[in-house]
Design a protein around this motif. Structure first.
Motif, short mmCIF file in Angstrom:
data_model
loop_
_atom_site.label_atom_id
_atom_site.label_comp_id
_atom_site.label_asym_id
_atom_site.label_seq_id
_atom_site.Cartn_x
_atom_site.Cartn_y
_atom_site.Cartn_z
N UNK A 263 40.48 37.25 45.56
CA UNK A 263 39.41 38.20 45.60
C UNK A 263 38.36 38.11 44.52
N UNK A 264 38.74 37.85 43.39
CA UNK A 264 37.86 37.80 42.42
C UNK A 264 37.08 36.07 42.55
N UNK A 265 37.85 35.14 42.56
CA UNK A 265 37.34 34.07 42.16
C UNK A 265 36.85 33.30 43.64
N UNK A 266 36.92 33.79 44.78
CA UNK A 266 36.48 33.49 46.10
C UNK A 266 37.19 32.33 46.58
N UNK B 121 36.30 44.54 33.70
CA UNK B 121 35.20 45.15 34.49
C UNK B 121 34.11 44.06 34.85
N UNK B 122 34.11 43.00 34.24
CA UNK B 122 33.12 42.10 34.48
C UNK B 122 33.67 41.16 35.76
N UNK B 123 34.89 40.93 35.75
CA UNK B 123 35.65 40.22 37.03
C UNK B 123 35.21 41.13 38.31
N UNK B 124 35.56 42.41 38.23
CA UNK B 124 35.31 43.40 39.31
C UNK B 124 34.07 43.40 39.70
N UNK B 125 33.02 43.26 38.46
CA UNK B 125 31.81 43.49 38.98
C UNK B 125 31.01 42.37 39.65
N UNK B 126 31.79 41.09 39.25
CA UNK B 126 31.38 39.81 39.88
C UNK B 126 31.60 40.14 41.31
N UNK B 127 32.70 40.50 41.68
CA UNK B 127 33.09 40.55 43.05
C UNK B 127 32.13 41.60 43.72
N UNK B 128 31.63 42.58 43.32
CA UNK B 128 30.88 43.55 43.83
C UNK B 128 29.45 42.87 43.91
N UNK C 99 38.66 33.15 36.28
CA UNK C 99 39.54 33.60 37.03
C UNK C 99 40.60 32.68 37.56
N UNK C 100 40.10 31.66 38.03
CA UNK C 100 40.96 30.28 38.28
C UNK C 100 41.82 30.00 37.33
N UNK C 101 41.56 29.96 36.01
CA UNK C 101 42.29 29.48 35.10
C UNK C 101 43.34 30.51 34.95
N UNK C 102 42.92 31.90 34.83
CA UNK C 102 44.08 33.07 34.64
C UNK C 102 44.97 32.89 35.78
N UNK C 103 44.53 32.73 36.91
CA UNK C 103 45.29 32.60 38.11
C UNK C 103 46.56 31.23 37.93
N UNK C 104 46.03 30.35 37.17
CA UNK C 104 46.76 29.44 37.23
C UNK C 104 47.97 29.46 36.01
N UNK C 105 47.45 30.24 35.18
CA UNK C 105 48.50 30.61 33.99
C UNK C 105 49.59 31.51 34.34
N UNK C 106 48.86 32.58 35.39
CA UNK C 106 50.08 33.39 35.80
C UNK C 106 50.98 32.52 36.70
N UNK C 107 50.61 31.69 37.56
CA UNK C 107 51.41 30.73 38.44
C UNK C 107 52.52 29.97 37.50
N UNK C 108 51.93 29.74 36.26
CA UNK C 108 52.65 28.75 35.31
C UNK C 108 53.67 29.50 34.72
N UNK C 109 53.16 30.95 34.58
CA UNK C 109 54.30 31.82 33.89
C UNK C 109 55.30 32.29 34.98
N UNK C 110 55.01 32.34 36.27
CA UNK C 110 55.67 32.92 37.14
C UNK C 110 57.05 31.75 37.25
N UNK C 111 56.57 30.47 37.46
CA UNK C 111 57.50 29.30 37.45
C UNK C 111 58.41 29.29 36.28
N UNK C 112 57.85 29.53 35.17
CA UNK C 112 58.84 29.60 33.96
C UNK C 112 59.98 30.79 34.07
N UNK C 113 59.47 31.94 34.46
CA UNK C 113 60.31 33.25 34.55
C UNK C 113 61.42 33.12 35.81
N UNK C 114 60.93 32.39 36.91
CA UNK C 114 61.74 32.39 38.16
C UNK C 114 62.77 31.27 37.86
N UNK C 115 62.66 30.21 37.13
CA UNK C 115 63.47 28.97 37.01
C UNK C 115 64.81 29.24 36.53
N UNK C 116 65.19 30.26 35.70
CA UNK C 116 66.40 30.57 35.24
C UNK C 116 67.41 31.05 36.33
#
Length: 287
Positions: A30-33, A166-173, A192-209
């Motif tokens: 949505x934001x990074x396209x 707000x800057x991310x949402x403005x970039x989309x618009x 945005x892609x770096x942040x999305x990757x960080x969320x993916x890594x965090x999700x992996x760490x939280x789901x592994x247990x």
């Protein structure tokens, strides 16, 4: 109703984990396209890093989560660099590139960490159980549920209540307007892609247990994340959270209540949502 309490709590916890995982995917689109089919590999990488880094202590656990998040962010940076040259060429090229990276990344992870399913070593307190509504329930799942709630709330605040959001949402618009105020839209895309990757890594760490991490993790998580973002509408974080909760509850309650048809419940529910949406918005679909 008492028999459904624990599966319902499991469903909410599972749904929140999927929400964190799918949030990165939907934000990247949505934001990074970027249609990122390597998102599941980033989640698996985070899980592997967390499992390998954990030591059974609280310090080790914190370091494992941080290492997984940083690994995911680094992967997001690689994707940002790889897809930058494809901007403006459509999502098919992005899908092919990220699919190829996912295949290569999956083979690399299996080579490094082996074919077995891994789980992190947790502090003794997190391996205990507590009483919830008269039932014994694992502490680590409650901890994951609480952290997932905090992460989802923080993500909403970051996206809707901060200048960066707000800057991310403005970039989309309006990318031209963002460039006009002195901000490079491509830098926003990369962030945005770096942040999305960080969320993916965090999700992996939280789901592994809870789920462990193995050779099939990337494909499974990517499929579930795609179902979540499609049902929640591509690019919509609140929609992804709502859809993830629904997917988590449908899947866990389905296994408990209708085990013989459980594998079909999720795809059936997704088809029903898409058909209802198409029927309900015919006027908006036409120019």
């Amino acid at each position: 109703m008492d028999a459904y309490l624990i599966p319902a709590v499991d469903g909410v916890a599972y749904g929140l984990l999927l929400a964190i995982a799918a949030a990165g995917l939907t934000v990247a689109f949505g934001a990074g396209g970027v249609l990122n089919l390597a998102h599941g590999t980033l989640i698996a990488a985070g899980g592997y890093v967390a499992a390998a880094t954990s030591s059974g202590t609280w310090t080790g656990l914190v370091l494992a989560v941080l290492a997984a998040t940083v690994a995911g962010a680094a992967g997001g940076g690689v994707l940002a660099a790889a897809t930058a040259a494809l901007r403006g060429r459509g999502h098919l090229d992005q899908a092919l590139l990220t699919f190829g990276l996912a295949l290569a990344g999956g083979d690399l992870l299996t080579t490094v960490y082996g074919p077995d399913t891994l789980r992190p070593r947790l502090p003794a307190v997190l391996q205990a159980t507590v009483t919830v509504g008269g039932h014994r329930y694992p502490v680590d799942r409650l901890a994951v549920l609480g952290i997932a709630v905090v992460v989802c709330a923080a993500g909403y605040v970051l996206l809707h209540r901060t200048r960066a959001g707000r800057l991310v949402r403005a970039t989309v618009d309006d990318r031209a307007m963002v460039a006009g105020i002195g901000v490079n839209p491509r830098l926003v895309d990369a962030s945005v892609l770096v942040t999305a990757g960080a969320l993916a890594g965090l999700a992996g760490a939280l789901s592994t247990p809870i789920l462990g991490v193995g050779p099939g993790t990337a494909d499974t998580v990517l499929l579930l994340s795609l179902i979540v973002v499609v049902c929640g509408r591509l690019g919509s974080v609140p929609g992804a959270v709502a859809a993830a909760l629904a997917v988590g509850v449908v899947q866990t309650l389905g296994v408990t209540t209708f085990p013989t048809v459980a594998p079909y419940l999720l795809t059936g529910a997704m088809a029903a949502v898409l058909l209802a949406r198409r029927t309900g918005l015919p006027a908006q679909a036409r120019p």
